[in-house]
Design a protein around this motif. Structure first.
Motif, PDB file in Angstrom:
ATOM      1  N   ASP A 106      27.372  40.743  -2.421  1.00  0.00           N
ATOM      2  CA  ASP A 106      27.362  39.402  -3.037  1.00  0.00           C
ATOM      3  C   ASP A 106      26.803  38.345  -2.079  1.00  0.00           C
ATOM      4  O   ASP A 106      26.155  37.387  -2.499  1.00  0.00           O
ATOM      5  N   ASP A 107      27.075  38.531  -0.773  1.00  0.00           N
ATOM      6  CA  ASP A 107      26.664  37.536   0.228  1.00  0.00           C
ATOM      7  C   ASP A 107      25.211  37.691   0.691  1.00  0.00           C
ATOM      8  O   ASP A 107      24.703  36.813   1.405  1.00  0.00           O
ATOM      9  N   LEU A 116      29.035  32.660   5.509  1.00  0.00           N
ATOM     10  CA  LEU A 116      30.441  32.641   5.933  1.00  0.00           C
ATOM     11  C   LEU A 116      31.306  33.383   4.910  1.00  0.00           C
ATOM     12  O   LEU A 116      31.190  33.149   3.694  1.00  0.00           O
ATOM     13  N   ARG A 117      32.163  34.247   5.426  1.00  0.00           N
ATOM     14  CA  ARG A 117      33.092  34.994   4.558  1.00  0.00           C
ATOM     15  C   ARG A 117      34.375  35.211   5.330  1.00  0.00           C
ATOM     16  O   ARG A 117      34.361  35.686   6.450  1.00  0.00           O
ATOM     17  N   ARG A 118      35.490  34.852   4.752  1.00  0.00           N
ATOM     18  CA  ARG A 118      36.799  35.012   5.405  1.00  0.00           C
ATOM     19  C   ARG A 118      36.795  34.373   6.791  1.00  0.00           C
ATOM     20  O   ARG A 118      37.355  34.906   7.754  1.00  0.00           O
ATOM     21  N   GLY A 119      36.107  33.238   6.885  1.00  0.00           N
ATOM     22  CA  GLY A 119      36.092  32.470   8.135  1.00  0.00           C
ATOM     23  C   GLY A 119      35.232  33.060   9.236  1.00  0.00           C
ATOM     24  O   GLY A 119      35.314  32.600  10.384  1.00  0.00           O
ATOM     25  N   ARG A 120      34.441  34.052   8.911  1.00  0.00           N
ATOM     26  CA  ARG A 120      33.573  34.685   9.931  1.00  0.00           C
ATOM     27  C   ARG A 120      32.158  34.844   9.364  1.00  0.00           C
ATOM     28  O   ARG A 120      31.966  34.741   8.149  1.00  0.00           O
ATOM     29  N   PRO A 121      31.188  35.144  10.221  1.00  0.00           N
ATOM     30  CA  PRO A 121      29.844  35.386   9.683  1.00  0.00           C
ATOM     31  C   PRO A 121      29.877  36.528   8.657  1.00  0.00           C
ATOM     32  O   PRO A 121      30.640  37.491   8.815  1.00  0.00           O
ATOM     33  N   THR A 122      29.078  36.386   7.607  1.00  0.00           N
ATOM     34  CA  THR A 122      28.987  37.469   6.615  1.00  0.00           C
ATOM     35  C   THR A 122      28.413  38.718   7.286  1.00  0.00           C
ATOM     36  O   THR A 122      27.822  38.645   8.369  1.00  0.00           O
ATOM     37  N   CYS A 123      28.581  39.853   6.631  1.00  0.00           N
ATOM     38  CA  CYS A 123      28.209  41.131   7.261  1.00  0.00           C
ATOM     39  C   CYS A 123      26.737  41.143   7.690  1.00  0.00           C
ATOM     40  O   CYS A 123      26.419  41.552   8.812  1.00  0.00           O
ATOM     41  N   ARG A 125      24.947  38.681   8.491  1.00  0.00           N
ATOM     42  CA  ARG A 125      24.751  37.737   9.601  1.00  0.00           C
ATOM     43  C   ARG A 125      25.251  38.344  10.912  1.00  0.00           C
ATOM     44  O   ARG A 125      24.674  38.141  11.975  1.00  0.00           O
ATOM     45  N   GLN A 126      26.369  39.035  10.820  1.00  0.00           N
ATOM     46  CA  GLN A 126      26.964  39.639  12.017  1.00  0.00           C
ATOM     47  C   GLN A 126      26.134  40.835  12.496  1.00  0.00           C
ATOM     48  O   GLN A 126      25.975  41.039  13.692  1.00  0.00           O
ATOM     49  N   PHE A 127      25.630  41.596  11.538  1.00  0.00           N
ATOM     50  CA  PHE A 127      24.817  42.773  11.869  1.00  0.00           C
ATOM     51  C   PHE A 127      23.375  42.444  11.447  1.00  0.00           C
ATOM     52  O   PHE A 127      22.763  41.564  12.024  1.00  0.00           O
ATOM     53  N   ALA A 132      24.031  45.843   6.392  1.00  0.00           N
ATOM     54  CA  ALA A 132      24.989  45.349   5.394  1.00  0.00           C
ATOM     55  C   ALA A 132      24.829  46.097   4.070  1.00  0.00           C
ATOM     56  O   ALA A 132      25.818  46.469   3.433  1.00  0.00           O
ATOM     57  N   ILE A 133      23.604  46.323   3.664  1.00  0.00           N
ATOM     58  CA  ILE A 133      23.379  47.066   2.413  1.00  0.00           C
ATOM     59  C   ILE A 133      23.986  48.467   2.537  1.00  0.00           C
ATOM     60  O   ILE A 133      24.721  48.927   1.660  1.00  0.00           O
TER      61      ILE A 133
END
Ligand code: IPE
Ligand code: IPE
Ligand code: MG
Ligand code: MG
Ligand code: MG
Length: 314
Positions: A106-107, A116-123, A125-127, A132-133
């Motif tokens: 979804d992100d 941003l997701r749950r107060g942290r970078p989305t997957c 963004r982090q990876f 993420a896919i």
């Protein structure tokens, strides 16, 4: 908590219950992932994909309200008190795996493009996007592998797989997400919006409730009433998610406030106005309570969860 939900759970505080459930599912998820990882890490392939497992862990174990697992537990409790707890934990994990995958996708930039997701970078963004896919894909298949490996009657395992697949795929979450993407910037009518919300969010919620009930050996009549409850809270959940996007703030939500309006998403507050959307969520909560009228106090957790869903602040 309103008078309504505090009345429903007078004996045990809803907050304590939510905390207990979320600890239970966090332990179950860590155990389940740990078992899988320890088997897999012994294989030569594991070392060649360090990012994939890390992204799965990141998205699955990084908080979240754990509503779908709670619904698995609470639906089983409404049917009877002594359902096999290991079975329920594993089914609850499968529901949360699908949910975590749905959020990762979804992100993505091709979907809601959120950072941003749950107060942290989305997957992504982090990876990165490809990781993420793949993390979403792997969480999804892991959910079904888990249901296919349960220590239970094969008929139950099959029924659970069918239920989760129906809630996740084209007839459920994925179909709803496709409607959502096609509806961006469109002036859709109320029945179109309702279909979108019932599929993208309601379907997995209904599946979680049904899976808990199936594990507890629910009768057809009980399943029918629990499905009606699930229909009501599945829709109220997304109506309230739309409302929060308007009235909350980014820090409380842990995701970008105002994202729906910024992206021209059709939502209940946009279509009906904020007050009417909030009233609809309350009406749906009453419908949910009505659907549980033939259940005794065993369904109090479901009643309280319905109230929580429309009162939550994130
Ligand atoms: C967010 O779900 C996505 C929707 C279906 C609206 P939740 O609000 O349950 O997200 P987490 O798991 O608590 O972060
Ligand atoms: C998402 O709806 C529903 C899913 C299937 C994940 P939203 O796009 O409104 O969810 P949030 O607001 O990003 O959590
Ligand atoms: Mg979305
Ligand atoms: Mg989104
Ligand atoms: Mg939203």
């Amino acid at each position: 908590m309103t008078n309504e939900s505090s009345k429903i759970m007078s004996s045990v505080s809803l907050n304590d219950y939510l905390q207990q459930c979320s600890q239970r599912i966090d332990i179950a998820l860590a155990l389940e992932l740990g078992t899988f990882d320890s088997e897999f890490s012994a294989t030569p392939a594991a070392a060649l994909m360090p990012q994939l497992g890390a992204a799965m862990h990141y998205s699955l174990l990084g908080g979240g309200k754990r509503i779908r697992p709670m619904l698995v537990y609470a639906a089983a409790e409404a049917v009877r008190t002594n359902t096999d707890s290991i079975l329920l934990d594993r089914v609850a994990c499968a529901a949360e795996y699908i949910h975590a995958y749905s959020l990762i996708h979804d992100d993505l930039p091709a979907m809601d493009d959120d950072d941003l997701r749950r107060g942290r970078p989305t997957c992504h963004r982090q990876f990165d996007e490809a990781t993420a896919i793949l993390a979403g894909d792997a969480l999804q298949t892991r959910a079904f592998e888990l249901l296919a490996s349960l220590d239970c009657r094969p008929e139950l395992s099959l029924a659970l797989i069918r239920t989760l697949a129906a809630g996740s795929g084209q007839r459920g979450m994925v179909g709803g997400q496709a409607i959502d993407l096609a509806a961006v910037g469109q002036a859709i009518d109320r029945s179109h919006l309702e279909t979108m919300h019932r599929l993208k969010t309601g379907a997995l919620i209904r599946s979680s409730i049904r899976m808990g009930a199936l594990c507890a050996g629910a009768s057809e009549t009980q399943l029918h009433h629990l499905d009606a409850y699930g229909e009501a809270i599945g829709l109220s959940f997304q109506v309230h998610d739309d409302v929060l996007d308007v009235i909350s703030d980014t820090a409380t939500l842990g995701k970008q406030q105002g994202a729906d309006e910024a992206r021209n998403k059709p939502t209940y507050p946009a279509l009906l106005g904020l007050e009417a959307a909030q009233q609809l969520a309350l009406d749906l909560h009453h419908q949910a309570l009505h659907a549980l009228q033939h259940f005794g106090s065993g369904a109090d957790q479901l009643r309280a969860l319905s109230a929580y869903i429309i009162e939550r602040r994130h």
